[in-house]
Design a protein around this motif. Structure first.
Motif, short mmCIF file in Angstrom:
data_model
loop_
_atom_site.label_atom_id
_atom_site.label_comp_id
_atom_site.label_asym_id
_atom_site.label_seq_id
_atom_site.Cartn_x
_atom_site.Cartn_y
_atom_site.Cartn_z
N SER A 179 7.37 11.96 4.38
CA SER A 179 6.39 12.94 4.57
C SER A 179 6.42 13.03 6.07
CB SER A 179 4.98 12.58 3.92
OG SER A 179 4.10 13.80 4.06
N LEU A 180 6.33 14.47 6.38
CA LEU A 180 5.93 14.62 8.00
C LEU A 180 5.42 15.85 8.17
CD1 LEU A 180 8.73 14.83 10.52
CD2 LEU A 180 7.25 16.66 10.65
N VAL A 181 4.35 16.05 8.92
CA VAL A 181 3.45 17.13 9.32
C VAL A 181 3.38 17.20 10.82
CG1 VAL A 181 2.01 17.16 7.35
CG2 VAL A 181 1.13 16.05 9.12
N PHE A 223 3.02 17.65 -5.36
CA PHE A 223 2.46 18.93 -4.87
C PHE A 223 2.54 18.29 -3.11
CE2 PHE A 223 0.99 19.95 -8.81
CZ PHE A 223 1.33 21.07 -8.85
N ALA A 224 2.72 19.41 -2.22
CA ALA A 224 2.25 19.33 -0.90
C ALA A 224 3.46 18.60 -0.02
CB ALA A 224 0.91 19.10 -0.76
N MET A 225 4.50 18.30 -0.70
CA MET A 225 5.52 17.32 0.11
C MET A 225 5.96 18.26 1.25
SD MET A 225 7.93 16.07 -3.19
CE MET A 225 8.80 14.82 -2.01
N SER A 226 6.09 17.62 2.45
CA SER A 226 6.29 18.07 3.76
C SER A 226 7.46 17.34 4.26
CB SER A 226 5.02 18.31 4.29
OG SER A 226 5.42 18.96 5.61
N THR A 227 8.49 18.16 5.07
CA THR A 227 9.37 17.47 5.67
C THR A 227 9.57 18.30 7.42
OG1 THR A 227 11.08 18.95 4.89
CG2 THR A 227 11.12 17.17 3.88
N TYR A 228 8.56 19.18 7.63
CA TYR A 228 8.67 19.74 8.73
C TYR A 228 7.40 20.20 9.41
CZ TYR A 228 8.63 24.70 6.76
OH TYR A 228 8.52 25.59 6.22
N GLY A 229 7.17 20.58 10.54
CA GLY A 229 5.86 21.22 10.87
C GLY A 229 6.01 21.69 12.47
N PHE A 230 5.08 22.27 12.81
CA PHE A 230 5.12 22.93 14.32
C PHE A 230 4.26 22.13 15.24
CE2 PHE A 230 6.55 26.21 11.44
CZ PHE A 230 7.64 26.69 11.96
N ALA A 231 4.88 21.44 16.34
CA ALA A 231 3.89 20.59 17.19
C ALA A 231 3.41 21.71 18.25
CB ALA A 231 4.97 19.85 17.97
N LEU A 272 2.99 13.55 12.40
CA LEU A 272 2.57 12.53 11.75
C LEU A 272 3.56 12.35 10.73
CD1 LEU A 272 0.10 10.68 11.71
CD2 LEU A 272 -0.84 12.05 9.76
N ILE A 273 4.11 11.14 10.68
CA ILE A 273 5.42 10.81 9.87
C ILE A 273 4.95 9.53 9.05
CG2 ILE A 273 7.73 10.52 9.68
CD1 ILE A 273 6.83 11.66 13.07
N VAL A 274 5.59 9.44 7.75
CA VAL A 274 5.52 8.50 6.85
C VAL A 274 6.92 7.83 6.87
CG1 VAL A 274 4.99 7.17 4.57
CG2 VAL A 274 3.60 8.99 5.45
N MET A 313 0.77 -1.28 0.09
CA MET A 313 -0.07 -0.01 0.01
C MET A 313 0.89 1.20 -0.01
SD MET A 313 -2.72 1.02 2.70
CE MET A 313 -1.53 0.96 4.34
N ARG A 314 0.49 2.45 -0.68
CA ARG A 314 1.23 3.44 -0.83
C ARG A 314 0.24 4.75 -0.03
NH1 ARG A 314 2.66 4.19 -7.15
NH2 ARG A 314 3.25 2.03 -7.62
N PHE A 315 1.31 5.41 0.85
CA PHE A 315 0.78 6.68 1.45
C PHE A 315 0.87 7.83 0.65
CE2 PHE A 315 2.27 3.58 5.17
CZ PHE A 315 0.97 3.69 5.79
N GLY A 316 -0.18 8.60 0.56
CA GLY A 316 -0.32 9.81 -0.20
C GLY A 316 -0.05 10.99 0.64
N GLY A 317 -0.91 12.07 0.58
CA GLY A 317 -0.94 13.27 1.47
C GLY A 317 -1.28 12.71 2.99
N ILE A 318 -0.76 13.56 3.97
CA ILE A 318 -1.02 13.35 5.20
C ILE A 318 -1.23 14.80 5.84
CG2 ILE A 318 0.41 11.25 5.61
CD1 ILE A 318 2.54 12.94 6.89
N ALA A 319 -2.17 14.65 6.94
CA ALA A 319 -2.62 16.01 7.63
C ALA A 319 -3.21 15.61 8.78
CB ALA A 319 -3.80 16.64 6.72
N LEU A 320 -2.94 16.82 9.89
CA LEU A 320 -3.68 16.67 11.10
C LEU A 320 -4.45 17.81 11.31
CD1 LEU A 320 -0.18 16.14 13.10
CD2 LEU A 320 -2.18 14.79 13.19
N ASP A 321 -5.72 17.35 12.09
CA ASP A 321 -6.79 18.26 12.12
C ASP A 321 -7.69 18.08 13.45
OD1 ASP A 321 -8.71 20.22 11.19
OD2 ASP A 321 -10.22 18.50 11.05
N GLY A 322 -7.40 19.14 14.39
CA GLY A 322 -7.59 19.02 15.55
C GLY A 322 -7.57 17.70 16.53
N GLY A 323 -6.17 16.82 16.38
CA GLY A 323 -6.02 15.64 16.80
C GLY A 323 -6.45 14.46 16.00
N ASP A 324 -7.13 14.64 14.81
CA ASP A 324 -7.38 13.62 13.84
C ASP A 324 -6.17 13.40 12.95
OD1 ASP A 324 -9.93 13.43 15.05
OD2 ASP A 324 -10.95 14.21 13.41
#
Length: 615
Positions: free
Chosen positions: A293-295, A246-254, A302-304, A1-12
């Motif tokens: 990927s990381l957000v 698009f939307a590749m991500s390697t960092y984010g703010f906890a 959240l990290i792949v 299985m392949r992972f595409g985009g990832i996101a966090l939303d209010g704990g989800d």
């Protein structure tokens, strides 16, 4: 299985799963804290963008409302909680990608690609989140990415670039105020340029604009201050990736003072939390060797990621408890420890007194031992891109070979990412030369060291790696067989007949076309089949828009006419990169069958025979 985009939303946690067992359909999945994953998009919904053909950035989420691109019509859809998806954008010759909802969720900024006669036109647009009306935000550049709203909704940041650059060559970071009616004031360039690559602009908790830039030779983290850009992290490590999607991500703010980032040094990845006040580092408690990927948000990341003994998985790192939860595995395949080949990082001398890198996997199967004095056959792998990289992570496709007695050398040839801009640029003007030399010299180095059988060496690769395969077999005599997956045999046809995103890619890798047409012919295996004298098997999707099927068919016909053993498997419904389980299984087994016929052994697997001409 392949992972595409990832996101966090209010704990989800939300992500896209590419499921080979479901004809490659891409499904939007959500996992609430304390709950298991649930599908949000049932059949026939397929969450996938085709902008740039490679897509990515197919969904966004805010306050429980999701916006996504459906593969069949490429329109932007809205998915409210508890309601079915609804199309927002009108039907037409348009594709959408990289949606970014405004802070009040009334508008969604995104990239729009308009198709018609001639080259597609890319623009930035804003879509009314309720009614679907489209407002143009920016035009005039060949490409756009990362439209990102400031926290107060008064500004939008984005990157843009123009032919012949690719996004890892040079991009410009723009900042624009949102004026009346949602139209942007004139954007102003704040960082980057034709010789500097900007990656992932993102607004920090303090309202400042963060981004990754390779101005110092490596993709490092920067922040935009009143006096301009300032480098926050200065290391010989890469905090960015080549922007193939698009939307590749390697960092984010906890949180307000904690940044979570993934970085790669000499091909090895790590994930760390960084204290923004002191720059002190805290490593993630679960070590990884590859990150795609990381957000981060709300105290979580959240990290792949993958490790040498574990395939890619979706991880949630709770920074408050310092615990890592495995939300989803890419495979349920349980490989016995005695059948896992561990990667050995290697560097070896290649042409022009330079060095190349890679990972060596010896055969591993606890149930079998080789005959006395027998050395294993070798498969050399050239990754795609060619601007890309391989990592030291458990890949079932590599373990398929090592568990069957093959050694594997996965090469990060000159031009690969993960080693800085200078190493990446060593392929400029040298595609079909430097990458090939590195694969050839890596194989010879292992044979000379007595680690593999120099008479039984094969080379395989996908896309650009498929071209490396064909060039290595044509212009060198190191390998006894090869497998080309949607590879390139004629560079001229590729230069004339490919999609917009890569239509000028070869200007840098080979030279401007048609001014350098003679060089294109010189490096095209199709024009030198008289020098190719070993068996080749081709695999090709019939709906491939990146490398058209005629590339494989021309090479097959030329080899057949010469009497060289050749096989070619064409797959209906497959595009650039196989997505269906039956295709993936058939191609691997067919390749093993092919090597068995060429090297004179009978595979232990029960495999449907493959028609091979001239053998």
């Amino acid at each position: 299985m392949r992972f595409g985009g990832i996101a966090l939303d209010g704990g989800d946690a939300l992500w896209v799963e590419g499921r080979p067992a479901d004809a490659g359909r891409n499904v939007l999945v959500r996992a609430r804290v304390g709950h298991g994953p649930e599908d949000l998009t049932p059949p026939p919904w397929n969450v996938r963008s085709r902008v740039h053909e490679y897509g990515g950035g197919a969904f966004a989420i805010r306050g429980g409302v999701a916006w996504f691109v459906h593969d069949a019509d490429q329109r932007l859809h809205v998915l409210p909680p508890g309601a079915p998806p609804r199309a927002l954008t009108p039907q037409g010759p348009f594709r959408f990608a990289d949606p970014s909802p405004s802070p009040d969720a009334t508008r969604v900024a995104c990239v729009r690609e308009a198709h018609g006669d001639g080259e597609p036109e890319n623009t930035l647009v804003s879509v009314d989140a309720a009614g679907g009306g489209v407002t143009e935000l920016a035009r005039g550049h060949d490409f756009y990415a990362y439209p990102r709203w400031s926290h107060d909704g008064r500004q939008i940041a984005f990157i843009a670039w123009d032919h012949p650059n690719m996004p890892w060559d040079g991009t410009t970071l723009y900042l624009a105020r949102v004026g009346r009616g949602g139209v942007l004031d004139t954007p102003r360039a704040v960082a980057g340029g034709p010789a500097e690559s900007i990656f992932q602009p993102q607004w920090g908790p303090d309202g400042r604009l963060w981004f990754v830039s390779d101005a110092g030779g490596f993709w490092n983290l920067h922040v935009l201050g009143e006096d301009g850009p300032r480098r926050v992290i200065d290391e010989r490590a890469e905090y960015g990736l080549p922007l193939w999607q698009f939307a590749m991500s390697t960092y984010g703010f906890a949180d307000a003072r904690t940044l979570v980032a993934a970085s790669c040094a000499d091909g090895a990845w790590r994930v760390e939390a960084v204290d923004l006040d002191t720059l002190a580092r805290t490593p993630m408690p679960e070590p990884v060797s590859g990150v795609s990927s990381l957000v981060a948000a709300d105290g979580h990341a959240l990290i792949v990621a993958a490790a040498p003994d574990r395939a890619a998985a979706l991880l949630r790192w709770d920074l408050r408890t310092d615990r890592v939860h495995r939300l989803r595995e890419s495979t349920t395949l349980a490989i016995p420890p005695g059948c896992i080949a561990r990667p050995e990082p290697v560097s070896f001398r290649t042409a022009a007194g330079q060095s190349a890198h890679g990972f060596f996997y010896p055969p591993a199967n606890a149930g079998f031992t080789p005959a006395d004095g027998e050395l294993p056959p070798l498969i050399v792998v050239g990754h795609g891109g060619p601007t890309g990289a391989t990592v030291a992570a458990l890949d079932p496709a590599v373990q398929y070979w090592t568990s069957r007695g093959f050694a594997v050398l996965d090469v990060n040839y000159r031009g690969s990412t993960g080693y800085g801009r200078a190493y990446r640029q060593l392929l400029d003007g040298q595609w079909g030369v430097a990458d090939v030399e590195d694969c050839v010299n890596g194989a010879r180095w292992l044979a000379d060291a007595g680690r593999v059988d120099g008479a039984r060496m094969a080379i395989r690769g996908r896309s650009a790696g498929g071209y490396t395969v064909l060039a290595a077999l044509t212009f060198h005599d190191t390998f006894a067989a090869g497998a080309s997956y949607y590879g390139i045999g004629d560079l001229e046809i590729l230069a004339r007949d490919t999609h917009k995103f890569e239509s000028r890619y070869l200007d840098r890798l080979v030279g401007p076309y048609p001014e350098h047409a003679a060089l294109y012919r010189e490096r095209s295996p199709i024009h030198h089949v008289d020098r190719l004298a070993c068996p080749v098997i081709f695999f090709q999707g019939l709906e491939d828009r990146v490398v058209p099927p005629n590339q494989a068919e021309m090479m097959r016909d030329a080899l057949d006419a010469k009497g060289i053993p050749v096989a070619c498997l064409l797959f209906e419904g497959e595009q650039h990169g196989f997505r269906r389980a039956e295709t993936i299984v058939r191609s691997l087994e067919a390749e093993l069958y092919f090597y068995g016929r060429v090297f004179g052994f009978d595979p232990a697997d029960a495999i449907e025979p493959v028609p091979i001409e001239n053998l």
